[in-house]
Design a protein around this motif. Sequence first.
Motif, PDB file in Angstrom:
ATOM      1  N   ASN A 206      44.254  83.874  38.673  1.00 25.82           N
ATOM      2  CA  ASN A 206      45.172  84.406  39.684  1.00 25.82           C
ATOM      3  C   ASN A 206      45.800  85.686  39.142  1.00 25.82           C
ATOM      4  O   ASN A 206      46.537  85.649  38.149  1.00 25.82           O
ATOM      5  CB  ASN A 206      46.243  83.361  39.987  1.00 25.82           C
ATOM      6  N   PRO A 207      45.531  86.847  39.756  1.00 21.14           N
ATOM      7  CA  PRO A 207      46.035  88.116  39.199  1.00 21.14           C
ATOM      8  C   PRO A 207      47.556  88.192  39.151  1.00 21.14           C
ATOM      9  O   PRO A 207      48.114  88.852  38.272  1.00 21.14           O
ATOM     10  CB  PRO A 207      45.458  89.184  40.133  1.00 21.14           C
ATOM     11  N   PHE A 208      48.233  87.492  40.067  1.00 22.81           N
ATOM     12  CA  PHE A 208      49.700  87.500  40.061  1.00 22.81           C
ATOM     13  C   PHE A 208      50.239  86.712  38.866  1.00 22.81           C
ATOM     14  O   PHE A 208      51.255  87.079  38.279  1.00 22.81           O
ATOM     15  CB  PHE A 208      50.231  86.925  41.378  1.00 22.81           C
ATOM     16  N   VAL A 209      49.543  85.653  38.502  1.00 22.30           N
ATOM     17  CA  VAL A 209      49.924  84.878  37.316  1.00 22.30           C
ATOM     18  C   VAL A 209      49.721  85.721  36.058  1.00 22.30           C
ATOM     19  O   VAL A 209      50.599  85.778  35.183  1.00 22.30           O
ATOM     20  CB  VAL A 209      49.091  83.580  37.231  1.00 22.30           C
ATOM     21  N   ARG A 210      48.583  86.365  35.947  1.00 25.61           N
ATOM     22  CA  ARG A 210      48.328  87.200  34.762  1.00 25.61           C
ATOM     23  C   ARG A 210      49.372  88.305  34.641  1.00 25.61           C
ATOM     24  O   ARG A 210      49.872  88.573  33.551  1.00 25.61           O
ATOM     25  CB  ARG A 210      46.921  87.808  34.826  1.00 25.61           C
ATOM     26  N   GLU A 211      49.708  88.940  35.760  1.00 27.14           N
ATOM     27  CA  GLU A 211      50.718  90.004  35.726  1.00 27.14           C
ATOM     28  C   GLU A 211      52.059  89.462  35.247  1.00 27.14           C
ATOM     29  O   GLU A 211      52.738  90.086  34.426  1.00 27.14           O
ATOM     30  CB  GLU A 211      50.873  90.624  37.127  1.00 27.14           C
ATOM     31  N   GLU A 212      52.434  88.277  35.745  1.00 24.00           N
ATOM     32  CA  GLU A 212      53.701  87.676  35.333  1.00 24.00           C
ATOM     33  C   GLU A 212      53.692  87.339  33.839  1.00 24.00           C
ATOM     34  O   GLU A 212      54.667  87.599  33.126  1.00 24.00           O
ATOM     35  CB  GLU A 212      53.972  86.420  36.167  1.00 24.00           C
ATOM     36  N   LEU A 213      52.599  86.791  33.341  1.00 27.93           N
ATOM     37  CA  LEU A 213      52.528  86.424  31.922  1.00 27.93           C
ATOM     38  C   LEU A 213      52.480  87.657  31.022  1.00 27.93           C
ATOM     39  O   LEU A 213      53.003  87.636  29.898  1.00 27.93           O
ATOM     40  CB  LEU A 213      51.319  85.517  31.668  1.00 27.93           C
ATOM     41  N   ASN A 214      51.888  88.723  31.510  1.00 25.34           N
ATOM     42  CA  ASN A 214      51.893  89.982  30.750  1.00 25.34           C
ATOM     43  C   ASN A 214      53.290  90.589  30.716  1.00 25.34           C
ATOM     44  O   ASN A 214      53.747  91.067  29.671  1.00 25.34           O
ATOM     45  CB  ASN A 214      50.901  90.973  31.372  1.00 25.34           C
ATOM     46  N   ASN A 215      53.987  90.563  31.850  1.00 25.74           N
ATOM     47  CA  ASN A 215      55.364  91.084  31.897  1.00 25.74           C
ATOM     48  C   ASN A 215      56.274  90.254  31.007  1.00 25.74           C
ATOM     49  O   ASN A 215      57.131  90.792  30.290  1.00 25.74           O
ATOM     50  CB  ASN A 215      55.892  91.071  33.332  1.00 25.74           C
ATOM     51  N   TRP A 216      56.101  88.927  31.091  1.00 27.41           N
ATOM     52  CA  TRP A 216      56.948  88.040  30.278  1.00 27.41           C
ATOM     53  C   TRP A 216      56.744  88.306  28.788  1.00 27.41           C
ATOM     54  O   TRP A 216      57.713  88.297  28.015  1.00 27.41           O
ATOM     55  CB  TRP A 216      56.619  86.571  30.576  1.00 27.41           C
ATOM     56  N   ALA A 217      55.518  88.575  28.373  1.00 29.37           N
ATOM     57  CA  ALA A 217      55.241  88.800  26.949  1.00 29.37           C
ATOM     58  C   ALA A 217      56.043  89.973  26.415  1.00 29.37           C
ATOM     59  O   ALA A 217      56.612  89.908  25.316  1.00 29.37           O
ATOM     60  CB  ALA A 217      53.747  89.038  26.740  1.00 29.37           C
ATOM     61  N   VAL A 218      56.111  91.046  27.186  1.00 30.32           N
ATOM     62  CA  VAL A 218      56.889  92.222  26.756  1.00 30.32           C
ATOM     63  C   VAL A 218      58.371  91.888  26.757  1.00 30.32           C
ATOM     64  O   VAL A 218      59.115  92.263  25.834  1.00 30.32           O
ATOM     65  CB  VAL A 218      56.579  93.431  27.663  1.00 30.32           C
ATOM     66  N   SER A 238      40.624  80.307  28.980  1.00 27.72           N
ATOM     67  CA  SER A 238      39.537  81.279  29.013  1.00 27.72           C
ATOM     68  C   SER A 238      39.722  82.327  27.924  1.00 27.72           C
ATOM     69  O   SER A 238      40.798  82.918  27.809  1.00 27.72           O
ATOM     70  CB  SER A 238      39.501  81.956  30.384  1.00 27.72           C
ATOM     71  N   PRO A 239      38.693  82.573  27.109  1.00 31.92           N
ATOM     72  CA  PRO A 239      38.797  83.638  26.101  1.00 31.92           C
ATOM     73  C   PRO A 239      39.141  84.989  26.730  1.00 31.92           C
ATOM     74  O   PRO A 239      39.814  85.813  26.112  1.00 31.92           O
ATOM     75  CB  PRO A 239      37.414  83.663  25.458  1.00 31.92           C
ATOM     76  N   LYS A 240      38.693  85.203  27.964  1.00 35.53           N
ATOM     77  CA  LYS A 240      38.976  86.479  28.639  1.00 35.53           C
ATOM     78  C   LYS A 240      40.474  86.693  28.798  1.00 35.53           C
ATOM     79  O   LYS A 240      40.966  87.816  28.686  1.00 35.53           O
ATOM     80  CB  LYS A 240      38.319  86.504  30.026  1.00 35.53           C
ATOM     81  N   PHE A 241      41.203  85.611  29.102  1.00 40.46           N
ATOM     82  CA  PHE A 241      42.641  85.754  29.342  1.00 40.46           C
ATOM     83  C   PHE A 241      43.357  86.274  28.100  1.00 40.46           C
ATOM     84  O   PHE A 241      44.090  87.252  28.159  1.00 40.46           O
ATOM     85  CB  PHE A 241      43.266  84.430  29.784  1.00 40.46           C
ATOM     86  N   TYR A 242      43.154  85.607  26.954  1.00 39.00           N
ATOM     87  CA  TYR A 242      43.908  86.028  25.767  1.00 39.00           C
ATOM     88  C   TYR A 242      43.448  87.376  25.232  1.00 39.00           C
ATOM     89  O   TYR A 242      44.230  88.111  24.617  1.00 39.00           O
ATOM     90  CB  TYR A 242      43.867  84.956  24.682  1.00 39.00           C
ATOM     91  N   LYS A 243      42.193  87.709  25.470  1.00 40.69           N
ATOM     92  CA  LYS A 243      41.717  89.038  25.061  1.00 40.69           C
ATOM     93  C   LYS A 243      42.518  90.116  25.799  1.00 40.69           C
ATOM     94  O   LYS A 243      43.013  91.073  25.194  1.00 40.69           O
ATOM     95  CB  LYS A 243      40.222  89.152  25.376  1.00 40.69           C
ATOM     96  N   GLU A 244      42.682  89.921  27.104  1.00 39.84           N
ATOM     97  CA  GLU A 244      43.450  90.877  27.909  1.00 39.84           C
ATOM     98  C   GLU A 244      44.934  90.821  27.562  1.00 39.84           C
ATOM     99  O   GLU A 244      45.589  91.856  27.399  1.00 39.84           O
ATOM    100  CB  GLU A 244      43.251  90.566  29.398  1.00 39.84           C
ATOM    101  N   TRP A 245      45.479  89.605  27.434  1.00 40.54           N
ATOM    102  CA  TRP A 245      46.910  89.427  27.199  1.00 40.54           C
ATOM    103  C   TRP A 245      47.329  90.077  25.888  1.00 40.54           C
ATOM    104  O   TRP A 245      48.348  90.776  25.816  1.00 40.54           O
ATOM    105  CB  TRP A 245      47.216  87.923  27.185  1.00 40.54           C
TER     106      TRP A 245
END
Length: 497
Positions: A206-218, A238-245
């Motif tokens: 879910n792109p909205f979830v990824r965006e939220e988790l990326n924002n939260w990380a910062v 998914s390995p793809k998720f943490y690679k991007e994150w």
Amino acid sequence: MNATMIQFFHWYSDGDGKLYDEAAKAADYLKELGISAVWFPPAYKADGGGYSVGYDPYDLYDLGEFDQKGTIPTKYGTREQYIAACNRLQEKEISVIADIVLNHKAGGDEKEKFHAVRVNPENRQENISEPFEIESYTKFTFPGRGDQYSDFKWDFNCFSGVDYAEGEEPGIFQIIHDHGDGWEEMIDDEKGNYDYLMYNDIEHRNPFVREELNNWAVWYHDQIKFDGVRLDAVKHQSPKFYKEWLQLLRSNTGKNIFAVGEYWAPGELYLLEKYIEATEGCMSLFDSSLQHNFHQASLAGEHYDLRTIFDETLTQSNPVLSVTVVDNHDTQPLQELEAPVEYWFKPIAYALILLRESGYPCVFYPDLFGGHYTDKDKEGNDQEIFLNKVEKIEELLKARKQFAYGAQRDYFEDANCLGWVREGDNEHPVCAVVLSNKEAYEKPMEMGSQYAGKNFYDFLGWFPDEVTIDENGWGIFPVPAGNVSVWVPKPDSEIHS
């Protein structure tokens, strides 16, 4: 200085908001021992409130600040205590490692109705029902925090599966929505697909979830300025998720954030290698295979061939990305993955991770400070556990800080007695390490002709007598039965390479 991490908690660490203050007070002591990084437990509010170890995360933005789940502080303290502890450690040039749990969420605030399919828990690729409507706690609105820090609200579209459906028998229910067909792709086919682990499984497609988790990380980085992250349960994401994150986290903070993933697969090195390949080496992994070897060696005693201790380990195949442990909160007694290393063998295991050139060692809190707790065993009986501080652990840590440098020469010709020499560098002297899982031994090792006539003493203090290096640069170094000795030059005998 050699990098050395400590896991500054265990599954049964004291609650009542004591941990952060304890870490702040221990900063000088940790620095003296050569600890360069502290791994804290998950710091955000969990479903279990003030009692939770933290691996059932509810609100990632609540670091012990809001009245949620029956408490303002987490088990470990308040946001203010957490920030103060991080600041104190960083003032002492000790890095902070934050525990990141992005596989699942727990403790939803409201129920929702949606369609799902029940799957076979032992083969999640096998549907055992037709799609039907269920009701589950998938809505997270965070009433105690409101919109502070983030106005993102989680609903069933943010999850790929749940283990609870109102009025239904417990099971695993795969959610039907528009963000991907079936489970996310994993690198292994254990249980058909091991994307689902527990609670509400986060849908990383879910792109909205990824965006939220990326924002939260910062946001999270900006609160405590962490220097590294420990990534929980990467086996189920998914390995793809943490690679991007990780790429975005490093880019957005401008820091080369250290990362170590928990892919626990004892004895299955090929899975760790496969995961590293899938993530293009963007993170280190804990060497679960080496921990498994330590556990087995500690049970087998003198029947274990120490020459094989590094066989089929990440430390042997990819030392740059290996984080080495003797025990952790999952392997300690009475835990799910219980595989503790027997007390007698722990000094040997710590010598093998602290005094050799391969791997990034992580010390377990009870091994330095001790531990005591009571819990039920698998049969439901109460068990009282005492975890004693590892014998000579402080000396072993100081030996790493002061002596474990330079090229390494191994003397691995004996199944029950290993030795090696670290040749030192411009700032650190040579040292000789010898260990035995059987009787007392004496191990001949070459220190170099420049040390001829020089005296070495046992840094761990087992032997009062010194070893004098002969004219050819060799010494005969003793070790007690079932133990380890570290031999270093007397201060007036030091010669740097």
